[in-house]
Design a protein around this motif. Structure first.
Motif, PDB file in Angstrom:
ATOM      1  N   ASN A 210      40.166  39.829  36.401  1.00 41.88           N
ATOM      2  CA  ASN A 210      41.015  38.649  36.577  1.00 41.88           C
ATOM      3  C   ASN A 210      41.246  38.347  38.054  1.00 41.88           C
ATOM      4  O   ASN A 210      41.248  37.176  38.466  1.00 41.88           O
ATOM      5  CB  ASN A 210      42.357  38.866  35.867  1.00 41.88           C
ATOM      6  N   GLU A 213      37.896  36.939  39.405  1.00 41.20           N
ATOM      7  CA  GLU A 213      37.623  35.586  38.924  1.00 41.20           C
ATOM      8  C   GLU A 213      38.540  34.562  39.571  1.00 41.20           C
ATOM      9  O   GLU A 213      38.166  33.384  39.685  1.00 41.20           O
ATOM     10  CB  GLU A 213      37.793  35.533  37.402  1.00 41.20           C
ATOM     11  N   TRP A 253      27.697  25.404  39.746  1.00 42.78           N
ATOM     12  CA  TRP A 253      27.587  25.786  38.337  1.00 42.78           C
ATOM     13  C   TRP A 253      26.111  25.871  37.979  1.00 42.78           C
ATOM     14  O   TRP A 253      25.332  24.982  38.290  1.00 42.78           O
ATOM     15  CB  TRP A 253      28.287  24.757  37.458  1.00 42.78           C
ATOM     16  N   LEU A 258      28.107  31.180  32.358  1.00 42.77           N
ATOM     17  CA  LEU A 258      28.892  31.701  31.246  1.00 42.77           C
ATOM     18  C   LEU A 258      28.494  33.114  30.847  1.00 42.77           C
ATOM     19  O   LEU A 258      29.127  33.697  29.949  1.00 42.77           O
ATOM     20  CB  LEU A 258      28.760  30.781  30.029  1.00 42.77           C
ATOM     21  N   GLU A 261      31.264  35.626  31.349  1.00 39.92           N
ATOM     22  CA  GLU A 261      32.345  35.449  30.388  1.00 39.92           C
ATOM     23  C   GLU A 261      31.986  36.093  29.051  1.00 39.92           C
ATOM     24  O   GLU A 261      32.803  36.802  28.440  1.00 39.92           O
ATOM     25  CB  GLU A 261      32.631  33.950  30.192  1.00 39.92           C
ATOM     26  N   ASN A 290      43.569  38.126  27.280  1.00 44.73           N
ATOM     27  CA  ASN A 290      42.931  36.867  26.895  1.00 44.73           C
ATOM     28  C   ASN A 290      43.849  35.676  27.145  1.00 44.73           C
ATOM     29  O   ASN A 290      43.378  34.587  27.499  1.00 44.73           O
ATOM     30  CB  ASN A 290      42.516  36.914  25.424  1.00 44.73           C
ATOM     31  N   GLU A 293      43.556  35.174  30.714  1.00 47.14           N
ATOM     32  CA  GLU A 293      42.195  34.707  30.995  1.00 47.14           C
ATOM     33  C   GLU A 293      42.046  33.225  30.698  1.00 47.14           C
ATOM     34  O   GLU A 293      41.376  32.494  31.439  1.00 47.14           O
ATOM     35  CB  GLU A 293      41.204  35.517  30.151  1.00 47.14           C
ATOM     36  N   VAL A 294      42.680  32.750  29.629  1.00 49.07           N
ATOM     37  CA  VAL A 294      42.597  31.328  29.285  1.00 49.07           C
ATOM     38  C   VAL A 294      43.197  30.472  30.390  1.00 49.07           C
ATOM     39  O   VAL A 294      42.618  29.448  30.798  1.00 49.07           O
ATOM     40  CB  VAL A 294      43.301  31.078  27.941  1.00 49.07           C
ATOM     41  N   ASP A 297      40.905  30.674  33.545  1.00 48.22           N
ATOM     42  CA  ASP A 297      39.689  29.887  33.371  1.00 48.22           C
ATOM     43  C   ASP A 297      39.982  28.395  33.409  1.00 48.22           C
ATOM     44  O   ASP A 297      39.183  27.605  33.946  1.00 48.22           O
ATOM     45  CB  ASP A 297      39.003  30.255  32.058  1.00 48.22           C
ATOM     46  N   LYS A 300      40.409  27.609  36.973  1.00 49.12           N
ATOM     47  CA  LYS A 300      39.147  27.742  37.701  1.00 49.12           C
ATOM     48  C   LYS A 300      38.196  26.588  37.399  1.00 49.12           C
ATOM     49  O   LYS A 300      37.593  26.012  38.307  1.00 49.12           O
ATOM     50  CB  LYS A 300      38.499  29.075  37.330  1.00 49.12           C
ATOM     51  N   TYR A 301      38.067  26.230  36.122  1.00 49.83           N
ATOM     52  CA  TYR A 301      37.094  25.196  35.745  1.00 49.83           C
ATOM     53  C   TYR A 301      37.563  23.787  36.089  1.00 49.83           C
ATOM     54  O   TYR A 301      36.736  22.875  36.188  1.00 49.83           O
ATOM     55  CB  TYR A 301      36.802  25.291  34.251  1.00 49.83           C
TER      56      TYR A 301
END
Length: 528
Positions: A210, A213, A253, A258, A261, A290, A293-294, A297, A300-301
């Protein structure tokens, strides 16, 4: 995507110089001969085996480090100190933390090695590249993460015979394999140490992933923005940046973005399922991870990475087979841990077969075997003295201690100057037989329950299957009706054209007869 529809990788076309005529398209295409492909696979797989040996060597080094640290604490600390009483927990925590650092470092090194090996194999399509890279990375991380846990659960403490052989270590008279006999578990068993190892590795891995990332995209974005702003002269130009200029400064990207992940979730699934009986809190920590992590992410995205391009795929690819394999391994692993690593079976045997009041009272004494330290004497064991060095040895000339094992104690009438090998007793054989029976019954019961659940809850509900079949039927009927309508329209068009042609031909024939036939007089007509 079907193999016939998938395009050849540009790297394959650029590096492969041999060609052949495609039997389908009848056009020349780059082609790797079979002997060349087999040679490349042998080389890459041999390299993978070598790296796995490196992993086993790292595990062995950590085991030796733990044994050395434990021996040093016992030798240097006072018997009444907390360091002496908690030496095994201390050694387990330190070795587990060191093991985590080694695991993460080897994973990062192997990632670059795996990419080089896959490129050396020259896969033709992107799917072949991803499959080869996926299996190599997962197989390596599977061994890297789980081999220390498997060692503790199934191997550690299994080679120890009895205290009478401890003189081998004092005299250095032991082989490589017999050296593992001195790596024993705590008196409470290996179950507790397995829980510590799993907790440190799993939770530590999640925290490190984590942090990485979150920090790496942030650092890349900050560096690109700083470098980009230094290339602009005025502050006004820095404030007026178009959308594409802002997106250009984000992290790139690619098609393999992925992969990490998927790999992280699959390894976590292995921790949660394969060793859940040793650490029941593993699913809880996985859930917490998780949830975090959600959110990471999502941040991040949406803020740190360029917008990914959507790609049509049939399924999750090789990950589905990997998850199914982990599930099968988890059933056997949990059965083995419950029966072999924990003391579940011996406790039940004592409670229902040996306990006078049907409780666990007296279970510890049931698992212990008496040993008299007088048999440590060199003239008895023919080995150096392995007992405490700083204490008076004379008080151990006739001192009875106990070690945990189902073995036959020395007969009371046997002289202390006579060597006794402490053979395994019938209780040990009965425990082993019940453990094996439990493993077989556990696996069959779980398999039966999974089969019932699969029948009751299918992957695709019956209503969805009927709806899909109905849609396929309507699609076929619509296609048939459209073809029939087109055929009828074509037939009507051809019919109208034929009628028009026939009418025009009749008119031309009548006109020709009237124009070129000889005219008869009225008298001829009246005579006729």
């Amino acid at each position: 995507m079907d193999e016939q529809e998938e395009q050849t990788r540009p790297e394959f076309e650029a590096n492969v110089k041999t060609t052949r005529i495609n039997p389908v398209t009848k056009h020349p295409e780059p082609f790797l001969p079979g002997w060349n492909k087999v040679g490349r696979l042998i080389f890459t797989n041999s390299f993978v085996v070598f790296l796995l040996l490196v992993v086993f060597a790292a595990v062995l080094a950590i085991i030796l480090f733990r044994m050395t640290l434990l021996r040093w604490v016992y030798r240097e600390s006072n018997v009444d100190s907390i360091w002496f009483s908690q030496a095994r927990i201390l050694a387990s925590m330190v070795s587990a933390s060191l093991n985590l650092v080694v695991i993460v470092s080897l994973n990062k090194v192997y990632e670059y090695v795996a990419i080089w090996l896959v490129n050396w194999e020259q896969p033709r399509t992107q799917s072949d590249f991803e499959h080869s890279f996926t299996f190599k990375m997962f197989f390596f991380q599977f061994i890297n993460f789980y081999s220390p846990l498997v060692y503790i659960a199934s191997i550690k403490g299994r080679f120890f015979e009895h205290p009478g052989d401890l003189g081998q270590r004092a005299g250095g008279r032991y082989t490589f394999l017999s050296g593992f006999a001195f790596d024993n578990c705590d008196t409470s068993g290996c179950f507790f140490e397995l829980s510590i190892q799993l907790m440190v590795v799993m939770i530590g891995k999640q925290l490190m992933n984590n942090i990485i990332e979150f920090l790496i995209p942030k650092v890349i974005h900050t560096w690109k923005v700083y470098f980009y702003n230094n290339t602009i002269d005025t502050d006004a130009e820095r404030e007026i940046n178009s959308r594409w200029e802002q997106d250009y400064n984000l992290q790139d990207w690619n098609q393999m973005a992925l992969f990490d992940e998927y790999l992280e979730m699959v390894i976590q699934y292995g921790f949660v399922t394969i060793f859940v009986s040793a650490f029941p809190l593993a699913p809880f920590f996985a859930l917490i991870n998780n949830i975090i992590e959600v959110r990471l992410d999502a941040y991040k995205y949406t803020t740190q990475i360029q917008r990914p391009l959507a790609q049509k795929v049939k399924s999750i690819g090789p990950w589905l087979g990997i998850l199914q394999t982990i599930t099968y391994i988890a059933v056997a692993s949990n059965a083995f841990i419950i029966a072999h690593t924990s003391e579940f079976i011996p406790r039940l045997m004592y409670q229902y077969g040996h306990s006078p009041d049907g409780t666990q009272k007296g279970y510890v004494n049931y698992t212990l075997t008496a040993f008299n330290t007088a048999r440590w004497a060199p003239h008895v064991s023919d080995l150096p003295w392995p007992g405490p060095v700083h204490d008076d040895r004379s008080k151990y000339d006739n001192f009875t201690c106990y070690f945990k094992a189902f073995r036959e104690s020395a007969p009371s009438d046997l002289s202390l100057s006579t060597y006794w090998g402490y053979p395994k007793d019938m209780e040990w054989m009965l425990v082993i037989a019940i453990k094996l029976a439990f493993i077989a019954v556990f696996e069959h019961v779980v398999t039966f329950i999974v089969g019932i659940i699969a029948v009751c809850i299918p992957d695709v509900p019956a209503s969805i299957k009927l709806q899909v079949q109905r849609e396929n039927l309507l699609a076929r009927e619509a296609l048939f009706e459209s073809e029939l309508k087109a055929y009828k329209d074509n037939e009507n068009t051809e019919g109208r054209r034929s009628d028009t042609a026939t009418t025009n031909t009749g008119k031309r024939s009548s006109f020709a007869r009237e124009r070129y036939s000889p005219r008869r007089s009225d008298e001829e007509c009246s005579i006729d």
